[in-house]
Design an enzyme around this catalytic site. Structure first.
Site, PDB file in Angstrom:
ATOM      1  N   CYS A  62       0.822  -1.213   0.000  1.00 39.76           N
ATOM      2  CA  CYS A  62       0.000   0.000   0.000  1.00 39.76           C
ATOM      3  C   CYS A  62       0.859   1.268   0.000  1.00 39.76           C
ATOM      4  CB  CYS A  62      -0.935  -0.003   1.206  1.00 39.76           C
ATOM      5  SG  CYS A  62      -0.066   0.179   2.777  1.00 39.76           S
TER       6      CYS A  62
ATOM      7  N   ARG B 177      11.927  -4.947   6.825  1.00 38.80           N
ATOM      8  CA  ARG B 177      12.517  -4.716   5.506  1.00 38.80           C
ATOM      9  C   ARG B 177      14.018  -4.985   5.448  1.00 38.80           C
ATOM     10  NH1 ARG B 177      13.366   0.376   2.898  1.00 38.80           N
ATOM     11  NH2 ARG B 177      13.416   0.243   0.630  1.00 38.80           N
TER      12      ARG B 177
END
Ligand code: CFM
Ligand code: HCA
Length: 540
Positions: free
Chosen positions: A61, A95
């Site tokens: 998103c 990440r």
């Protein structure tokens, strides 16, 4: 080779589309392209368009693109998420962007800052809670800067995060506070989040510190996020060559790096997709030109270092870069030669974000491996085609207002099929193009280029073509492995890396060799191999 001949791209495409209702199939057909680049007849690919509801997309998103991707790797800004706790929790250290703050540098990356919105905040508004959270973060850490990120509910209830940020900035005095309207639903993917992040960093931080830093050849590295330590390897090479990196957007970066970015002489753009907006704004406002680089792949690394040296045109720098390449390459070539008998001719599929599917093709090339299908989750047409019109950006120097003229809607922006003559005419008419490598021109004839691949198509592709390795993200990892095909995450690198630069290339060759040479995958039977009825039963 035999494997490549065993499948037919037209048939595979037809098979992928067969299951869809006609309208969906028509739309998807425009995003599945059979590459004919060598004949210069490649049809246009439809990209950066909304995913059809009901399809299990690989995309993320807008909030992920802004908070996670661009701002996440900056270590000394407190990244405060205004929203329900899940948005912050699921973006917390996932990440693998690494940082090195040194013994006493500030680093807030390990923390998870959130306003933890509750039902009553949704009903009565969350602005007071946000102001209190900014105050609390300030009292606890005294950071140089606090960034506020909107999640979906914030946009829906209309909390004015920008006014709250401005008021708190004024109240705190020595802390720069600004906000990002990066509600998850805002764009069609992470890509909109990159744009929102780029604009605000430029508006609120870039240009703040005019101090001239030491160094003869000063660059910014744009679009490098230090995943698995990639940035450390690139920094090592810059240092060795005598190139000074003023700022990296945003791997292992600090607030001050962003604030000083305008003091560099050149911008080297690694991931064009995520940061091209900053490159354009730095060029427009400060006159700093940008060049495209790629440090994924040993040959690409050498080429990129040479490109930077050539830009400066300094004889000593050019010679030093050659020395460094000559010093580094033998070790890389030795490992490439060692793995090649096992990797030569093997096939790979790559479906990653907005640049890696292209960049990693270089590393596979160096191992003699063929990329037979590739695509981006959220790349735009320019990432596929390697050419775009330079957007018309106006930056108001005093107020730092950025007015970006909407060029996306301009039909002349992308010119994939225009002849050189037509392009020339457009250039005469005032359109400026920037050219760099793109995924489509780099793919072999007859390979597949697929935009916004989904779960169903990923499994179908593996079933029909059975590549030697499949590369994507965490959502694809285990479903692909269950089909008996090794899977390498090209987002997080699983637990590996760095893969950038020369040492990174060595790491990658060894890792991929291990994966494609392992016998273990041969023992695994995919569901349709184990039980042929099962594939039939899927249809009902
Ligand atoms: Fe650029 Fe990236 Fe990528 Fe990207 Fe990403 Fe990433 Fe990626 Mo995941 S900035 S477009 S939004 S190279 S997080 S470091 S791996 S999808 S291909
Ligand atoms: C993101 C981040 C991501 C996700 C990776 C994945 C990353 O887009 O929100 O799906 O495995 O690289 O961490 O792209």
């Amino acid at each position: 080779d035999s494997k490549a001949a065993a499948w037919n791209a037209e048939e595979v495409k037809a098979e992928l589309l067969k299951k869809y209702p006609p309208k969906v199939a028509r739309k998807r057909a425009k995003q599945i392209l059979i590459n004919e680049a060598l004949e210069n007849e490649t049809p246009e690919i439809s990209a950066n368009v909304r995913t059809i509801p009901g399809i299990i997309t690989m995309r993320g998103c807008t909030y992920a693109g802004c908070k996670g991707v661009i701002m996440g790797p900056t270590r000394d800004i407190v990244n405060l998420v205004h929203g329900p706790i899940g948005c912050s929790f699921y973006a917390w250290l996932t990440r693998r962007n690494q940082t090195d703050a040194g013994p006493d540098g500030e680093n807030y990356m390990n923390y998870c800052f959130s306003t933890d919105m509750q039902e009553q905040d949704i009903i009565f508004g969350g602005e007071k809670k946000l102001a209190a959270a900014i105050q609390e973060a300030y009292d606890l850490f005294h950071p140089r800067s606090i960034a506020v990120f909107a999640t979906c509910p914030v946009g829906l209830i209309g909390d004015d995060i920008h006014t709250v940020a401005a008021k708190m900035k004024e109240k705190l005095g020595d802390c720069n506070v600004y906000a990002f309207s990066c509600e998850g639903y805002k764009g069609v993917s992470q890509s909109a989040g990159h744009h929102i992040a780029n604009n605000q960093v430029f508006r609120h931080i870039v240009g703040e510190n005019d101090e001239v830093k030491p160094g003869k050849f000063k660059i910014n590295l744009l679009g490098e996020y230090n995943i698995g330590g990639d940035g450390f390897e690139i920094d090592r090479l810059f240092e060795k060559c005598g190139i000074t990196c003023i700022s990296t957007f945003s791997g292992n970066s600090t607030y001050d790096q962003f604030a000083s970015a305008h003091t560099a002489d050149l911008n080297a753009v690694m991931c064009h997709r995520s940061i091209n907006y900053v490159a354009d704004m730095l060029e427009t406002k400060f006159g700093i030109p940008w060049i495209k680089v790629n440090f994924i792949g040993a040959a690409a690394t050498a080429k990129s270092l040479r490109k930077i040296a050539e830009y400066f045109g300094d004889k000593k720098l050019i010679a030093r870069v050659e020395e460094v390449i000559a010093e580094e390459m033998p070790a890389v070539e030795a490992v490439a030669a060692e793995v090649r008998p096992r990797t030569e001719g093997k096939t790979a599929m790559m479906f990653v974000g907005g640049s890696r599917a292209h960049h990693y093709k270089e590393l596979f090339n160096e191992m003699g491996m063929k990329t037979i299908a590739a695509g981006y989750e959220f790349g735009h047409r320019d990432d596929y085609e390697g050419r775009r019109v330079i957007p018309d950006i106006r930056v108001d120097a005093d107020s730092r207002n950025i007015e970006e003229i909407e060029v996306e809607a301009d039909p002349t922006r992308y010119q994939p099929r225009k002849s050189p003559k037509e392009l020339e005419a457009l250039e005469k008419a005032g359109y400026q193009f920037k050219y760099y490598d793109g995924l489509i021109p780099d793919m072999d004839n007859g390979t597949l280029v697929i935009d916004d691949l989904n779960q169903y198509e990923a499994e179908k592709l593996v079933e029909l073509i059975k590549p030697d390795i499949f590369c994507a993200g965490i959502k694809e990892k285990f479903s692909v492995q269950k089909l008996g095909v090794p899977m390498k995450q090209l987002h997080s690198y699983d637990s590996g890396g760095p893969y950038a630069g020369f040492q990174g290339a060595v790491n990658f060759y060894r890792e991929i060799d291990r994966l494609v040479s392992s016998k273990v995958w041969g023992y695994l039977k995919a569901p349709w191999q184990r039980d042929p009825q099962l594939s039939a039963s899927y249809n009902y």
